[in-house]
Design an enzyme around this catalytic site. Structure first.
Site, PDB file in Angstrom:
ATOM      1  N   GLY A   1     -59.663 -19.244  -1.753  1.00 38.41           N
ATOM      2  CA  GLY A   1     -60.870 -19.349  -0.904  1.00 38.41           C
ATOM      3  C   GLY A   1     -60.794 -20.354   0.238  1.00 38.41           C
ATOM      4  O   GLY A   1     -60.991 -19.987   1.403  1.00 38.41           O
TER       5      GLY A   1
ATOM      6  N   ARG B   1     -55.805 -10.630 -19.011  1.00 40.09           N
ATOM      7  CA  ARG B   1     -55.356 -11.913 -18.498  1.00 40.09           C
ATOM      8  C   ARG B   1     -55.598 -13.021 -19.536  1.00 40.09           C
ATOM      9  O   ARG B   1     -56.705 -13.202 -20.017  1.00 40.09           O
ATOM     10  CB  ARG B   1     -56.143 -12.252 -17.240  1.00 40.09           C
ATOM     11  CG  ARG B   1     -55.738 -13.579 -16.678  1.00 40.09           C
ATOM     12  CD  ARG B   1     -56.612 -13.953 -15.540  1.00 40.09           C
ATOM     13  NE  ARG B   1     -56.006 -15.047 -14.831  1.00 40.09           N
ATOM     14  CZ  ARG B   1     -56.381 -15.441 -13.643  1.00 40.09           C
ATOM     15  NH1 ARG B   1     -57.348 -14.817 -13.043  1.00 40.09           N
ATOM     16  NH2 ARG B   1     -55.806 -16.451 -13.075  1.00 40.09           N
TER      17      ARG B   1
ATOM     18  N   ASN C   1     -60.479  -9.353 -17.302  1.00 38.49           N
ATOM     19  CA  ASN C   1     -60.409 -10.813 -17.308  1.00 38.49           C
ATOM     20  C   ASN C   1     -61.653 -11.302 -18.056  1.00 38.49           C
ATOM     21  O   ASN C   1     -62.749 -11.310 -17.491  1.00 38.49           O
ATOM     22  CB  ASN C   1     -60.404 -11.286 -15.848  1.00 38.49           C
ATOM     23  CG  ASN C   1     -60.054 -12.745 -15.716  1.00 38.49           C
ATOM     24  OD1 ASN C   1     -59.963 -13.466 -16.705  1.00 38.49           O
ATOM     25  ND2 ASN C   1     -59.876 -13.188 -14.494  1.00 38.49           N
TER      26      ASN C   1
ATOM     27  N   ARG D   1     -67.827 -25.096   1.443  1.00 36.63           N
ATOM     28  CA  ARG D   1     -68.628 -24.763   2.635  1.00 36.63           C
ATOM     29  C   ARG D   1     -69.819 -25.694   2.761  1.00 36.63           C
ATOM     30  O   ARG D   1     -70.129 -26.184   3.856  1.00 36.63           O
ATOM     31  CB  ARG D   1     -69.126 -23.307   2.570  1.00 36.63           C
ATOM     32  CG  ARG D   1     -68.049 -22.313   2.898  1.00 36.63           C
ATOM     33  CD  ARG D   1     -68.442 -20.927   2.509  1.00 36.63           C
ATOM     34  NE  ARG D   1     -68.504 -20.814   1.044  1.00 36.63           N
ATOM     35  CZ  ARG D   1     -68.388 -19.686   0.377  1.00 36.63           C
ATOM     36  NH1 ARG D   1     -68.235 -18.565   1.044  1.00 36.63           N
ATOM     37  NH2 ARG D   1     -68.433 -19.650  -0.929  1.00 36.63           N
TER      38      ARG D   1
ATOM     39  N   LYS E   1     -64.791  -9.567 -16.414  1.00 37.60           N
ATOM     40  CA  LYS E   1     -64.568  -9.041 -15.061  1.00 37.60           C
ATOM     41  C   LYS E   1     -63.572  -7.898 -15.172  1.00 37.60           C
ATOM     42  O   LYS E   1     -62.668  -7.947 -15.998  1.00 37.60           O
ATOM     43  CB  LYS E   1     -63.981 -10.130 -14.160  1.00 37.60           C
ATOM     44  CG  LYS E   1     -64.938 -11.261 -13.909  1.00 37.60           C
ATOM     45  CD  LYS E   1     -64.359 -12.230 -12.892  1.00 37.60           C
ATOM     46  CE  LYS E   1     -65.256 -13.419 -12.769  1.00 37.60           C
ATOM     47  NZ  LYS E   1     -64.609 -14.693 -12.704  1.00 37.60           N
TER      48      LYS E   1
ATOM     49  N   GLY F   1     -60.682 -23.831  -8.390  1.00 36.09           N
ATOM     50  CA  GLY F   1     -59.589 -24.586  -9.010  1.00 36.09           C
ATOM     51  C   GLY F   1     -58.510 -24.800  -7.950  1.00 36.09           C
ATOM     52  O   GLY F   1     -58.421 -24.015  -7.007  1.00 36.09           O
TER      53      GLY F   1
ATOM     54  N   GLU G   1     -54.396 -11.850  -7.126  1.00 33.39           N
ATOM     55  CA  GLU G   1     -53.934 -12.004  -8.507  1.00 33.39           C
ATOM     56  C   GLU G   1     -53.977 -10.672  -9.247  1.00 33.39           C
ATOM     57  O   GLU G   1     -53.098 -10.378 -10.060  1.00 33.39           O
ATOM     58  CB  GLU G   1     -54.795 -13.062  -9.223  1.00 33.39           C
ATOM     59  CG  GLU G   1     -54.531 -14.456  -8.670  1.00 33.39           C
ATOM     60  CD  GLU G   1     -55.568 -15.488  -9.096  1.00 33.39           C
ATOM     61  OE1 GLU G   1     -56.713 -15.395  -8.610  1.00 33.39           O
ATOM     62  OE2 GLU G   1     -55.231 -16.373  -9.890  1.00 33.39           O
TER      63      GLU G   1
ATOM     64  N   ARG H   1     -63.693 -30.756 -10.766  1.00 35.45           N
ATOM     65  CA  ARG H   1     -62.729 -31.492 -11.600  1.00 35.45           C
ATOM     66  C   ARG H   1     -62.081 -32.633 -10.818  1.00 35.45           C
ATOM     67  O   ARG H   1     -61.786 -32.481  -9.634  1.00 35.45           O
ATOM     68  CB  ARG H   1     -61.641 -30.537 -12.106  1.00 35.45           C
ATOM     69  CG  ARG H   1     -62.112 -29.622 -13.209  1.00 35.45           C
ATOM     70  CD  ARG H   1     -61.081 -28.568 -13.560  1.00 35.45           C
ATOM     71  NE  ARG H   1     -61.405 -27.280 -12.964  1.00 35.45           N
ATOM     72  CZ  ARG H   1     -60.611 -26.217 -12.952  1.00 35.45           C
ATOM     73  NH1 ARG H   1     -59.444 -26.282 -13.545  1.00 35.45           N
ATOM     74  NH2 ARG H   1     -60.971 -25.093 -12.378  1.00 35.45           N
TER      75      ARG H   1
ATOM     76  N   GLY I   1     -58.078 -22.305   1.159  1.00 38.40           N
ATOM     77  CA  GLY I   1     -56.803 -22.191   1.875  1.00 38.40           C
ATOM     78  C   GLY I   1     -56.773 -21.022   2.849  1.00 38.40           C
ATOM     79  O   GLY I   1     -56.174 -21.107   3.930  1.00 38.40           O
ATOM     80  N   GLU I   2     -57.443 -19.918   2.470  1.00 41.16           N
ATOM     81  CA  GLU I   2     -57.410 -18.743   3.338  1.00 41.16           C
ATOM     82  C   GLU I   2     -58.429 -18.804   4.470  1.00 41.16           C
ATOM     83  O   GLU I   2     -58.217 -18.251   5.544  1.00 41.16           O
ATOM     84  CB  GLU I   2     -57.728 -17.478   2.494  1.00 41.16           C
ATOM     85  CG  GLU I   2     -56.628 -17.123   1.531  1.00 41.16           C
ATOM     86  CD  GLU I   2     -57.100 -16.155   0.451  1.00 41.16           C
ATOM     87  OE1 GLU I   2     -58.045 -15.371   0.682  1.00 41.16           O
ATOM     88  OE2 GLU I   2     -56.523 -16.190  -0.649  1.00 41.16           O
ATOM     89  N   ASN I   3     -59.542 -19.496   4.185  1.00 39.70           N
ATOM     90  CA  ASN I   3     -60.681 -19.380   5.109  1.00 39.70           C
ATOM     91  C   ASN I   3     -61.050 -20.618   5.899  1.00 39.70           C
ATOM     92  O   ASN I   3     -61.929 -20.552   6.746  1.00 39.70           O
ATOM     93  CB  ASN I   3     -61.924 -18.931   4.318  1.00 39.70           C
ATOM     94  CG  ASN I   3     -61.753 -17.556   3.735  1.00 39.70           C
ATOM     95  OD1 ASN I   3     -61.553 -16.598   4.473  1.00 39.70           O
ATOM     96  ND2 ASN I   3     -61.786 -17.455   2.414  1.00 39.70           N
TER      97      ASN I   3
ATOM     98  N   GLY J   1     -58.975 -23.118  -4.242  1.00 36.25           N
ATOM     99  CA  GLY J   1     -60.232 -22.387  -4.404  1.00 36.25           C
ATOM    100  C   GLY J   1     -61.155 -23.294  -5.202  1.00 36.25           C
ATOM    101  O   GLY J   1     -61.173 -24.509  -4.984  1.00 36.25           O
TER     102      GLY J   1
ATOM    103  N   HIS K   1     -52.501 -20.741 -12.531  1.00 29.98           N
ATOM    104  CA  HIS K   1     -52.552 -19.917 -11.310  1.00 29.98           C
ATOM    105  C   HIS K   1     -51.207 -19.208 -11.078  1.00 29.98           C
ATOM    106  O   HIS K   1     -50.806 -18.990  -9.923  1.00 29.98           O
ATOM    107  CB  HIS K   1     -52.864 -20.771 -10.057  1.00 29.98           C
ATOM    108  CG  HIS K   1     -54.254 -21.316 -10.016  1.00 29.98           C
ATOM    109  ND1 HIS K   1     -54.536 -22.591  -9.588  1.00 29.98           N
ATOM    110  CD2 HIS K   1     -55.436 -20.753 -10.329  1.00 29.98           C
ATOM    111  CE1 HIS K   1     -55.844 -22.805  -9.651  1.00 29.98           C
ATOM    112  NE2 HIS K   1     -56.405 -21.706 -10.099  1.00 29.98           N
TER     113      HIS K   1
HETATM  114  P1  ADP Z   1     -62.496 -19.311  -7.450  1.00 33.24           P
HETATM  115  O1  ADP Z   1     -61.966 -17.896  -7.527  1.00 33.24           O
HETATM  116  O2  ADP Z   1     -61.629 -20.338  -8.029  1.00 33.24           O
HETATM  117  O3  ADP Z   1     -63.938 -19.434  -7.840  1.00 33.24           O
HETATM  118  P2  ADP Z   1     -62.194 -19.013  -4.565  1.00 33.24           P
HETATM  119  O4  ADP Z   1     -60.741 -18.783  -4.395  1.00 33.24           O
HETATM  120  O5  ADP Z   1     -63.116 -17.856  -4.320  1.00 33.24           O
HETATM  121  O6  ADP Z   1     -62.508 -19.729  -5.919  1.00 33.24           O
HETATM  122  O7  ADP Z   1     -62.604 -20.214  -3.570  1.00 33.24           O
HETATM  123  C1  ADP Z   1     -63.887 -20.756  -3.588  1.00 33.24           C
HETATM  124  C2  ADP Z   1     -63.911 -21.921  -2.619  1.00 33.24           C
HETATM  125  O8  ADP Z   1     -63.545 -21.451  -1.310  1.00 33.24           O
HETATM  126  C3  ADP Z   1     -65.295 -22.558  -2.492  1.00 33.24           C
HETATM  127  O9  ADP Z   1     -65.176 -23.968  -2.480  1.00 33.24           O
HETATM  128  C4  ADP Z   1     -65.740 -22.074  -1.131  1.00 33.24           C
HETATM  129  O10 ADP Z   1     -66.630 -22.962  -0.510  1.00 33.24           O
HETATM  130  C5  ADP Z   1     -64.430 -22.025  -0.381  1.00 33.24           C
HETATM  131  N1  ADP Z   1     -64.533 -21.263   0.847  1.00 33.24           N
HETATM  132  C6  ADP Z   1     -64.697 -19.925   1.007  1.00 33.24           C
HETATM  133  N2  ADP Z   1     -64.810 -19.627   2.333  1.00 33.24           N
HETATM  134  C7  ADP Z   1     -64.729 -20.797   3.017  1.00 33.24           C
HETATM  135  C8  ADP Z   1     -64.785 -21.177   4.397  1.00 33.24           C
HETATM  136  N3  ADP Z   1     -64.959 -20.262   5.350  1.00 33.24           N
HETATM  137  N4  ADP Z   1     -64.665 -22.481   4.712  1.00 33.24           N
HETATM  138  C9  ADP Z   1     -64.496 -23.407   3.749  1.00 33.24           C
HETATM  139  N5  ADP Z   1     -64.438 -23.127   2.438  1.00 33.24           N
HETATM  140  C10 ADP Z   1     -64.553 -21.839   2.068  1.00 33.24           C
END
Ligand code: ADP
Length: 407
Positions: free
Chosen positions: A331, A90, A7, A284, A14, A211, A385, A240, A333-335, A209, A179
């Site tokens: 990021g 990619r 990538n 965060r 990467k 994006g 991905e 953005r 959405g998952e966390n 994330g 995406h």
């Molecule tokens: P990209 O690959 O587009 O750089 P990611 O999918 O890794 O992004 O997502 C990054 C985002 O996810 C950041 O805004 C980060 O703060 C957020 N993030 C990661 N962990 C957490 C968490 N535990 N709570 C809230 N936001 C989180």
């Protein structure tokens, strides 16, 4: 089959090596600050220790030599040079000509170049990365994967902007969608999780994330998405703005004397979470500031959640009479149970209800977070991905082998 995924960005490369038999990552890393005074190399071989090193890296060719030395070398290597069976590259933009993963041929290179103007920050360095890798590994297939390909099934009534048709016909001014690998992976995994054929899935996936984009999936295919011609559309993102009334741009230029490059810089790099919170583009940090009473940070989260909610509702209208799932990935959405809750709070109108305990418990893993009486299942699916791209690459290579093309 061992697949190396590349990538390339303008100053970075990467990489990740995946073993498709065991579905494991053999190693991954990145080369950053290519062409600058000091370059940065980070590398993590399987279960081995991570490595971090600074040295000057002149160009993508030199970066590629370092990658191969790391992954096949005696000191840190995880496999032999001849064990790499294919390379995935990619590309963000395939324009309206690309609908699937393809071997990189002279014709494909022409298409990639034709789309330089549509993805000036992404396509040119990705092509550079390919040329460097091809030089080092001329004997194996190199496959191009395009972010836009998964969205090639969006019908014209959904991808067209309501401007004279000539702008689409002559200049490809239309919605494309990005995406793709993430939304495709989310759709495949959601169907698998729900125990239904992928071709029957009706869902909305939201990749949040750095994006941010959402996609409506009908019958397993992308039918609409929030992002557009470029990558600043739809929901707001880390830096953005997302959707914006076109008059804002006219006003900034005509009344504030801003130039187009200045406006672009503002909307792409200084807006979104960062612009509204004045704290950070990282969710965060924004959440932490809001919890300490920072009102701008709280407002940024409110705006972010509002736009996400609005797009989920809007995209759901593509699904006719059945929405099987709302899927959170990437990021945030998952966390972040907190942001998922903020977004879903206003979606009762779609029959969407969260189970608060389940929502709090699911972090960085697959799980259902909706309550038993929710009419739509709400899922968290960690994005992957790289695995999606590797699966597509493997399928193309196997097809090439069958037709004798790979020889
Ligand atoms: P990209 O690959 O587009 O750089 P990611 O999918 O890794 O992004 O997502 C990054 C985002 O996810 C950041 O805004 C980060 O703060 C957020 N993030 C990661 N962990 C957490 C968490 N535990 N709570 C809230 N936001 C989180």
């Amino acid at each position: 089959m061992n697949i190396l995924i590349i990538n390339s960005g303008s100053s970075s490369l990467k990489f990740q090596c995946l073993d498709m038999d065991s579905k494991t990552t053999k190693c991954k890393g990145q080369i950053e600050r290519i062409g600058l005074e000091t370059g940065l190399i980070t590398y993590k071989p399987g279960s081995g220790d991570a490595l971090r090193k600074e040295e000057k890296i002149t160009d993508h060719g030199a970066a590629m030599a370092i990658v191969l030395d790391l992954i096949t070398g005696e000191e840190h290597g995880v496999l032999g040079y001849s064990d790499i069976e294919a390379v995935t590259h990619r590309f963000v933009h395939g324009g309206d000509k690309i609908s699937k993963a393809e071997p990189i041929t002279e014709d494909l290179i022409r298409i990639i170049k034709d789309n330089f103007d549509l993805a000036p920050l992404h396509n040119p360095p990705a092509l550079k990365g390919f040329l460097a890798a091809k030089e080092h590994m001329p004997h194996i297939p190199h496959i191009g994967i395009f972010d836009t390909a998964f969205h090639s099934t969006i019908p014209p009534e959904n991808y067209l902007y309501a401007i004279p048709g000539i702008y689409n016909e002559k200049y490809q001014i239309r919605k494309f969608g990005f995406h793709g690998a993430s939304h495709k992976w989310a759709a495949l995994k959601t169907a698998e999780y729900l125990g239904m054929p992928h071709e029957e899935l009706n869902s909305v996936s939201i990749h949040i994330g750095g994006g941010v984009s959402a996609a409506a999936i009908r019958g397993g295919k992308s039918i609409d998405t929030s992002v557009g011609f470029g990558t600043n559309a739809g929901m707001s993102m880390g830096t953005r703005s997302g959707d914006l009334d076109t008059d804002v741009i006219f006003f900034m230029q005509e009344n504030l004397g801003m130039t187009i490059p200045e406006i672009r810089e503002l909307l792409y790099r200084k807006s979104g979470l960062l612009g509204l919170s004045e704290v950070s583009s990282d969710m965060r940090d924004v959440i932490a500031a809001a919890r300490e009473g920072n009102k701008k940070a709280a407002l940024a989260i409110g705006n972010f959640s509002h736009l996400a909610r609005r797009y989920i509702a809007a995209l759901s209208t593509n699904l006719e009479d059945r929405m099987d799932a709302l899927v959170f990935t990437a990021g945030i959405g998952e966390n972040s149970p907190f942001i998922r809750e903020e977004i879903c709070r206003g979606l009762g109108i779609l029959g969407i209800r969260l189970d608060n305990d389940k929502n709090k418990a699911v972090k960085g893993e697959t799980g259902v977070i909706s309550s038993g009486d929710s009419s739509v299942k709400v899922l968290v699916i960690p994005t992957n991905e790289e695995m999606m791209m590797a699966i597509e690459t493997r399928d193309v290579v196997l097809a090439m082998n069958n037709t004798g093309e790979a020889k």
